[in-house]
Motif scaffolding. Sequence first.
Motif, PDB file in Angstrom:
ATOM      1  N   PHE A 164       0.881  -1.176   0.000  1.00  0.00           N
ATOM      2  CA  PHE A 164       0.000   0.000   0.000  1.00  0.00           C
ATOM      3  C   PHE A 164       0.913   1.218   0.000  1.00  0.00           C
ATOM      4  CE2 PHE A 164      -2.183  -3.527   1.890  1.00  0.00           C
ATOM      5  CZ  PHE A 164      -3.472  -3.458   1.377  1.00  0.00           C
ATOM      6  N   ASP A 213      -3.598  10.328   3.293  1.00  0.00           N
ATOM      7  CA  ASP A 213      -4.995  10.110   3.669  1.00  0.00           C
ATOM      8  C   ASP A 213      -5.141   8.763   4.367  1.00  0.00           C
ATOM      9  OD1 ASP A 213      -7.721   9.787   3.879  1.00  0.00           O
ATOM     10  OD2 ASP A 213      -8.166  10.509   1.864  1.00  0.00           O
ATOM     11  N   VAL A 265      -1.234  -1.297  -4.230  1.00  0.00           N
ATOM     12  CA  VAL A 265      -2.457  -0.518  -4.035  1.00  0.00           C
ATOM     13  C   VAL A 265      -2.038   0.899  -3.665  1.00  0.00           C
ATOM     14  CG1 VAL A 265      -4.579  -0.245  -2.709  1.00  0.00           C
ATOM     15  CG2 VAL A 265      -3.728  -2.551  -3.272  1.00  0.00           C
ATOM     16  N   ASP A 306      -8.398   6.806   3.567  1.00  0.00           N
ATOM     17  CA  ASP A 306      -8.402   6.063   2.315  1.00  0.00           C
ATOM     18  C   ASP A 306      -7.534   4.821   2.427  1.00  0.00           C
ATOM     19  OD1 ASP A 306      -9.209   5.889  -0.525  1.00  0.00           O
ATOM     20  OD2 ASP A 306      -7.051   6.114  -0.882  1.00  0.00           O
ATOM     21  N   LEU A 307      -6.404   4.929   3.125  1.00  0.00           N
ATOM     22  CA  LEU A 307      -5.566   3.757   3.363  1.00  0.00           C
ATOM     23  C   LEU A 307      -6.363   2.681   4.095  1.00  0.00           C
ATOM     24  CD1 LEU A 307      -2.943   2.121   3.579  1.00  0.00           C
ATOM     25  CD2 LEU A 307      -2.364   3.503   5.613  1.00  0.00           C
ATOM     26  N   ARG A 308      -7.082   3.091   5.132  1.00  0.00           N
ATOM     27  CA  ARG A 308      -7.863   2.116   5.901  1.00  0.00           C
ATOM     28  C   ARG A 308      -8.923   1.448   5.030  1.00  0.00           C
ATOM     29  NH1 ARG A 308      -8.357   4.824   9.952  1.00  0.00           N
ATOM     30  NH2 ARG A 308      -7.203   3.671  11.553  1.00  0.00           N
ATOM     31  N   ARG A 309      -9.587   2.229   4.183  1.00  0.00           N
ATOM     32  CA  ARG A 309     -10.602   1.643   3.295  1.00  0.00           C
ATOM     33  C   ARG A 309      -9.978   0.591   2.380  1.00  0.00           C
ATOM     34  NH1 ARG A 309     -12.575   7.056   3.267  1.00  0.00           N
ATOM     35  NH2 ARG A 309     -11.288   7.577   1.433  1.00  0.00           N
ATOM     36  N   LYS A 310      -8.786   0.892   1.876  1.00  0.00           N
ATOM     37  CA  LYS A 310      -8.149  -0.039   0.942  1.00  0.00           C
ATOM     38  C   LYS A 310      -7.573  -1.248   1.668  1.00  0.00           C
ATOM     39  CE  LYS A 310      -7.807   3.288  -2.716  1.00  0.00           C
ATOM     40  NZ  LYS A 310      -7.094   4.359  -3.404  1.00  0.00           N
ATOM     41  N   TYR A 370      -2.836   4.536  -2.337  1.00  0.00           N
ATOM     42  CA  TYR A 370      -3.860   5.260  -1.579  1.00  0.00           C
ATOM     43  C   TYR A 370      -3.656   6.762  -1.711  1.00  0.00           C
ATOM     44  CZ  TYR A 370      -0.406   5.697   2.263  1.00  0.00           C
ATOM     45  OH  TYR A 370       0.708   5.987   3.018  1.00  0.00           O
ATOM     46  N   ASP A 371      -4.727   7.523  -1.474  1.00  0.00           N
ATOM     47  CA  ASP A 371      -4.695   8.973  -1.649  1.00  0.00           C
ATOM     48  C   ASP A 371      -3.637   9.602  -0.740  1.00  0.00           C
ATOM     49  OD1 ASP A 371      -6.738   8.720  -3.445  1.00  0.00           O
ATOM     50  OD2 ASP A 371      -8.318   9.339  -2.052  1.00  0.00           O
ATOM     51  N   ASP A 376       1.598   5.436  -0.769  1.00  0.00           N
ATOM     52  CA  ASP A 376       1.089   6.798  -0.955  1.00  0.00           C
ATOM     53  C   ASP A 376       1.283   7.217  -2.412  1.00  0.00           C
ATOM     54  OD1 ASP A 376       1.416   9.871  -1.065  1.00  0.00           O
ATOM     55  OD2 ASP A 376       0.642   9.584   0.958  1.00  0.00           O
ATOM     56  N   GLU A 377       0.290   7.895  -2.965  1.00  0.00           N
ATOM     57  CA  GLU A 377       0.340   8.241  -4.390  1.00  0.00           C
ATOM     58  C   GLU A 377       1.483   9.182  -4.753  1.00  0.00           C
ATOM     59  OE1 GLU A 377      -2.782  10.714  -6.049  1.00  0.00           O
ATOM     60  OE2 GLU A 377      -3.372  11.390  -4.036  1.00  0.00           O
TER      61      GLU A 377
END
Length: 397
Positions: free
Chosen positions: A136, A163, A157, A166-170, A159-160, A138-139
């Motif tokens: 995961f 954020d 993956v 957003d990390l947690r959602r992914k 993540y925004d 960071d963009e």
Amino acid sequence: MSQSHSFDLESRLETREEGGLRRDLTPADRVGPEGRFAPDPQGSLPSYGPRELVFAANDYLGLAGDDRVRDAAERVARDVGTGAGASRLVTGDTGPHRSLERSLAATKRVDRALVFSSGYAANVGTIAALDPAVVFSDEYNHASVVDGCRLSRAETVVYDHCDPADLRRKLDACDVDGPWLVVTDSVFSMDGDVAPLSEICDAAEEHGAWVMVDEAHATGLYEDGGGIVQRDGLDDRVQVQMGTLSKALASQGGYVAGSDALVEHLLNTARSFVFSTGLAPPAAAAAREALRVASETDRADRLWSHVARLREGLTEMGYELWGTTQILPVVVGDRGDALDLADAVRERGVVAPAIRPPTVPEGTSRLRVAPMATHTDEDVEMCLRAFREAGREVGLL
């Protein structure tokens, strides 16, 4: 007639030129708060112009020209040699390497550290050697992190930026078996902002994932020479701390710090370590002395004083500044405006190049202002004056 399989590099260069993406080298006569520069001479020797103030380098503490650091490198060059001569797993593991690693481990408050030949090598080698099932990222992570993800062949993956929600959602949505790695810069080199590391650790810990933090632009500037991980007291929550020796520590190379098991694993499996000649011993000595200066003196206080004055002055003029660190992005927006402003500032003796897409997103072209601790108060005021006059000249103020 057979089909040609040659490389048409001239066409590729023309395409870059047409897109405004072609770059040239700019030789400098020295590394420091001021210098003389030359147009790219390609195969010839450079012809330097007048001296200019440099507000564009990553030598944040101004230690590249410090006598203590230079003397340390000179002593080791005489006593040990100018190069390691081999991979450190063969005959290239010297006393200066071990001394530097012990100092780094103490600064980063971990068991051990391992020094690589560059920060880039440290990132790509470490991520690939960990062999995660999923990363995961960071963009806005550095290119070396991106390439490390590619070399690892893990599912990546993105993540925004900064954020943790957003990390947690992914993380929640991921169903890949195997080890998970969350990777982020601590200080981002183009925006000058800081990752919310505590919240990132919270999200990772909920899923049993490891956290890797790239402290390239933070090492040496915080808590006794440490980085954001030390500032925020997260030493025991970040499993992999990475950084460079080539910015605030004024040398060359990179490092990874963590547990005994991590270092033992990397020195056996990180290809960029195993198959590279060890870092030059004088570079190791220079970095160790720079780390000592950073941790035992108030050198960083001078830097933060300049940062505060520049941020205040540029904001009062009407410029938009991002971030909260020693990196001061003066955001202009339009690519052409940024180039015009950089040229006008340069005409007034201050080097602060324009950063534009694809390095940064469209509509966010900027000048990246980076002071050094060794700039004088007069240098800082000259920089502010240059931005004020240049901004008026090009119609941005």
